[in-house]
Design an enzyme around this catalytic site. Structure first.
Site, PDB file in Angstrom:
ATOM      1  N   HIS A 142      -2.869   7.391   2.631  1.00 50.42           N
ATOM      2  CA  HIS A 142      -3.350   6.100   2.147  1.00 50.42           C
ATOM      3  C   HIS A 142      -4.777   5.884   2.631  1.00 50.42           C
ATOM      4  CE1 HIS A 142      -3.775   2.022   1.108  1.00 50.42           C
ATOM      5  NE2 HIS A 142      -3.612   1.546   2.325  1.00 50.42           N
ATOM      6  N   CYS A 199       0.809  -1.224   0.000  1.00 51.22           N
ATOM      7  CA  CYS A 199       0.000   0.000   0.000  1.00 51.22           C
ATOM      8  C   CYS A 199       0.844   1.276   0.000  1.00 51.22           C
ATOM      9  CB  CYS A 199      -0.963   0.013   1.175  1.00 51.22           C
ATOM     10  SG  CYS A 199      -2.069  -1.399   1.187  1.00 51.22           S
ATOM     11  N   ASN A 251      -9.918   0.189   0.043  1.00 51.81           N
ATOM     12  CA  ASN A 251      -8.451   0.244   0.053  1.00 51.81           C
ATOM     13  C   ASN A 251      -7.941  -0.361  -1.257  1.00 51.81           C
ATOM     14  OD1 ASN A 251      -5.725  -0.148   0.435  1.00 51.81           O
ATOM     15  ND2 ASN A 251      -5.909  -0.981   2.496  1.00 51.81           N
TER      16      ASN A 251
HETATM   17  O1  UT7 Z   1      -3.309  -0.773   3.922  1.00 43.27           O
HETATM   18  C1  UT7 Z   1      -3.187  -1.208   5.214  1.00 43.27           C
HETATM   19  C2  UT7 Z   1      -4.077  -2.376   5.302  1.00 43.27           C
HETATM   20  N1  UT7 Z   1      -5.038  -2.522   6.299  1.00 43.27           N
HETATM   21  C3  UT7 Z   1      -5.489  -1.637   7.209  1.00 43.27           C
HETATM   22  O2  UT7 Z   1      -5.082  -0.534   7.338  1.00 43.27           O
HETATM   23  C4  UT7 Z   1      -6.558  -2.141   8.105  1.00 43.27           C
HETATM   24  C5  UT7 Z   1      -6.276  -1.801   9.537  1.00 43.27           C
HETATM   25  N2  UT7 Z   1      -7.315  -2.310  10.432  1.00 43.27           N
HETATM   26  C6  UT7 Z   1      -8.599  -1.927  10.380  1.00 43.27           C
HETATM   27  O3  UT7 Z   1      -9.000  -1.123   9.559  1.00 43.27           O
HETATM   28  C7  UT7 Z   1      -9.543  -2.468  11.443  1.00 43.27           C
HETATM   29  O4  UT7 Z   1      -8.801  -3.139  12.429  1.00 43.27           O
HETATM   30  C8  UT7 Z   1     -10.609  -3.447  10.849  1.00 43.27           C
HETATM   31  C9  UT7 Z   1     -11.618  -2.660  10.008  1.00 43.27           C
HETATM   32  C10 UT7 Z   1      -9.962  -4.527  10.032  1.00 43.27           C
HETATM   33  C11 UT7 Z   1     -11.385  -4.115  11.979  1.00 43.27           C
HETATM   34  O5  UT7 Z   1     -11.995  -3.138  12.819  1.00 43.27           O
HETATM   35  P1  UT7 Z   1     -11.898  -3.239  14.396  1.00 43.27           P
HETATM   36  O6  UT7 Z   1     -12.694  -2.151  14.964  1.00 43.27           O
HETATM   37  O7  UT7 Z   1     -10.435  -3.315  14.744  1.00 43.27           O
HETATM   38  O8  UT7 Z   1     -12.648  -4.593  14.687  1.00 43.27           O
HETATM   39  P2  UT7 Z   1     -12.075  -5.925  15.358  1.00 43.27           P
HETATM   40  O9  UT7 Z   1     -11.083  -6.569  14.455  1.00 43.27           O
HETATM   41  O10 UT7 Z   1     -11.671  -5.612  16.767  1.00 43.27           O
HETATM   42  O11 UT7 Z   1     -13.350  -6.810  15.392  1.00 43.27           O
HETATM   43  C12 UT7 Z   1     -14.478  -6.502  16.212  1.00 43.27           C
HETATM   44  C13 UT7 Z   1     -15.532  -7.549  15.957  1.00 43.27           C
HETATM   45  C14 UT7 Z   1     -15.005  -8.968  16.019  1.00 43.27           C
HETATM   46  O12 UT7 Z   1     -15.986  -9.772  16.628  1.00 43.27           O
HETATM   47  P3  UT7 Z   1     -15.768 -10.340  18.130  1.00 43.27           P
HETATM   48  O13 UT7 Z   1     -14.508 -11.133  18.060  1.00 43.27           O
HETATM   49  O14 UT7 Z   1     -15.628  -9.087  18.981  1.00 43.27           O
HETATM   50  O15 UT7 Z   1     -16.995 -11.128  18.385  1.00 43.27           O
HETATM   51  C15 UT7 Z   1     -14.895  -9.366  14.575  1.00 43.27           C
HETATM   52  O16 UT7 Z   1     -15.043 -10.762  14.358  1.00 43.27           O
HETATM   53  O17 UT7 Z   1     -16.067  -7.370  14.649  1.00 43.27           O
HETATM   54  C16 UT7 Z   1     -16.057  -8.620  13.973  1.00 43.27           C
HETATM   55  N3  UT7 Z   1     -15.903  -8.370  12.548  1.00 43.27           N
HETATM   56  C17 UT7 Z   1     -16.943  -8.165  11.741  1.00 43.27           C
HETATM   57  N4  UT7 Z   1     -18.265  -8.111  11.966  1.00 43.27           N
HETATM   58  C18 UT7 Z   1     -19.060  -7.861  10.922  1.00 43.27           C
HETATM   59  C19 UT7 Z   1     -14.758  -8.312  11.835  1.00 43.27           C
HETATM   60  N5  UT7 Z   1     -15.044  -8.055  10.535  1.00 43.27           N
HETATM   61  C20 UT7 Z   1     -16.389  -7.964  10.462  1.00 43.27           C
HETATM   62  C21 UT7 Z   1     -17.278  -7.708   9.399  1.00 43.27           C
HETATM   63  N6  UT7 Z   1     -18.597  -7.660   9.686  1.00 43.27           N
HETATM   64  N7  UT7 Z   1     -16.867  -7.506   8.129  1.00 43.27           N
END
Ligand code: UT7
Length: 322
Positions: free
Chosen positions: A249, A113, A279
């Site tokens: 980004h 990225c 992204n």
């Molecule tokens: O170019 C660089 C590449 N990537 C990035 O910059 C991404 C960086 N990270 C992020 O943007 C965020 O961490 C995410 C968007 C990936 C995730 O958001 P978050 O607020 O950190 O959520 P989390 O990973 O803490 O997940 C919270 C909950 C989890 O459920 P439990 O374990 O609390 O029951 C996940 O399983 O949300 C769940 N979850 C979803 N629920 C519905 C994860 N993805 C999804 C989804 N829909 N698509």
């Protein structure tokens, strides 16, 4: 003193739009979760017969038109991608042939990225050293091809696209600085853990997918991208108030907002395209730049800071005087 200067920008998004509502029918997610946790409402997906070089060609031709140059003036092509058409030749060579060019160096840069920033840094050094007078710099991705479409933690985030700029040698800046960084100890936090030399059987089985420890990547992205702002401004003896636009980004609106807050850059000075693009990895920054140039926000004489962050980790900035 010789500088490189951007004289034309271009962008391309594939036709197919994938909405959050459509994702609801594919995986266990909701429109509301995706919107509130990422700010993404839709992303574009390349057609089955559309490849990274096709996206790159559209963006490159638009940048060449905007620069009002004869393509034959291009004497360097640097293309950033994670999703090359082939193992080799490079996608840059494929693009060179599409544009009817021959002889000039054309090569790919792989910094995920942050790839476009790295490619711009390389091209800027070629121009400043006198090795190139007119460079085409492209970020192009068909990232949808390395996504596990049953993994809700990653598949909602990414999209396909391409952005490009034409850089020429000038006595006036131009690109004021580039700062590029990598740290391979974070290699496992965001990766496709298979390739040609390692676990090729998984690639053959069609299982070359992006894996990510989202929370860790999020924290790192915010710290790295806000530190990049300080680094670029300090190196150029500029105050943050002098910055006209920040083009970070586009990974997640919450990352972008946290970076702006930490670095003290007000929201109205930050270009955001993540809602419509998702992204797009190496394409995200040049696509956002092109959009802000075309809609008249970015104009001549302004200070614009581009910055990227990606797997590796890799991160970097380019400060421009437009
Ligand atoms: O170019 C660089 C590449 N990537 C990035 O910059 C991404 C960086 N990270 C992020 O943007 C965020 O961490 C995410 C968007 C990936 C995730 O958001 P978050 O607020 O950190 O959520 P989390 O990973 O803490 O997940 C919270 C909950 C989890 O459920 P439990 O374990 O609390 O029951 C996940 O399983 O949300 C769940 N979850 C979803 N629920 C519905 C994860 N993805 C999804 C989804 N829909 N698509």
């Amino acid at each position: 003193m010789k500088f490189s200067r951007i004289i034309g920008t271009g962008g391309y998004l594939p036709e197919k739009v994938l909405t959050n509502r459509e994702l609801e029918s594919m995986i266990d997610t909701t429109e509301q979760w995706i919107m509130s946790r990422t700010g993404i409402s839709e992303r574009r997906i390349a057609a089955d017969d559309e490849f990274t070089v096709d996206l790159a060609e559209h963006a490159a031709r638009q940048a060449i038109d905007a620069a009002a140059i004869n393509p034959r003036e291009i004497d360097l092509i640097v293309l950033a991608t994670t999703t090359a058409d082939q193992v080799f030749p490079s996608t840059a060579c494929l693009l060179q042939h599409r544009l009817g060019l021959e002889g000039c160096p054309a090569f790919d840069v792989q910094a995920v990225c942050a790839g476009f920033i790295f490619a711009l840094g390389v091209a800027d050094n070629f121009v400043r050293s006198g090795a190139s007078r007119c460079a085409l710099v492209v970020g192009a991705e068909t990232f949808s091809r390395i996504i596990d479409w049953s993994d809700r933690r990653t598949c909602v985030l990414f999209g396909d696209g391409a952005g490009a700029v034409v850089l020429t040698a000038d006595s006036q800046p131009g690109v004021l600085s580039t700062h590029l960084h990598s740290d391979g100890k974070y290699k496992d936090l965001l990766c496709v853990p298979v390739g040609i030399s390692r676990n090729f059987s998984k690639v053959q089985a069609g299982a070359a997918y992006t894996t990510m420890q989202g929370g860790e990547v999020f924290r790192w992205a915010v710290t790295a991208m806000s530190d990049l702002i300080d680094e670029a401004l300090t190196a150029n003896r500029l105050h943050k108030e002098q910055l006209d636009w920040l083009i970070p980004h586009q990974a997640n609106i919450r990352i972008i907002e946290a970076v702006g807050k930490r670095a003290g850059i007000p929201k109205h000075k930050v270009v955001v395209t993540v809602q419509q693009h998702g992204n797009t990895s190496a394409a995200s920054v040049p696509l956002a730049l092109d959009q802000a140039v075309r809609d008249g926000r970015v104009t001549a004489g302004q200070y614009v800071l581009l910055e990227g962050f990606g797997g590796g980790f890799t991160w970097g900035s380019a400060l421009l005087k437009m």
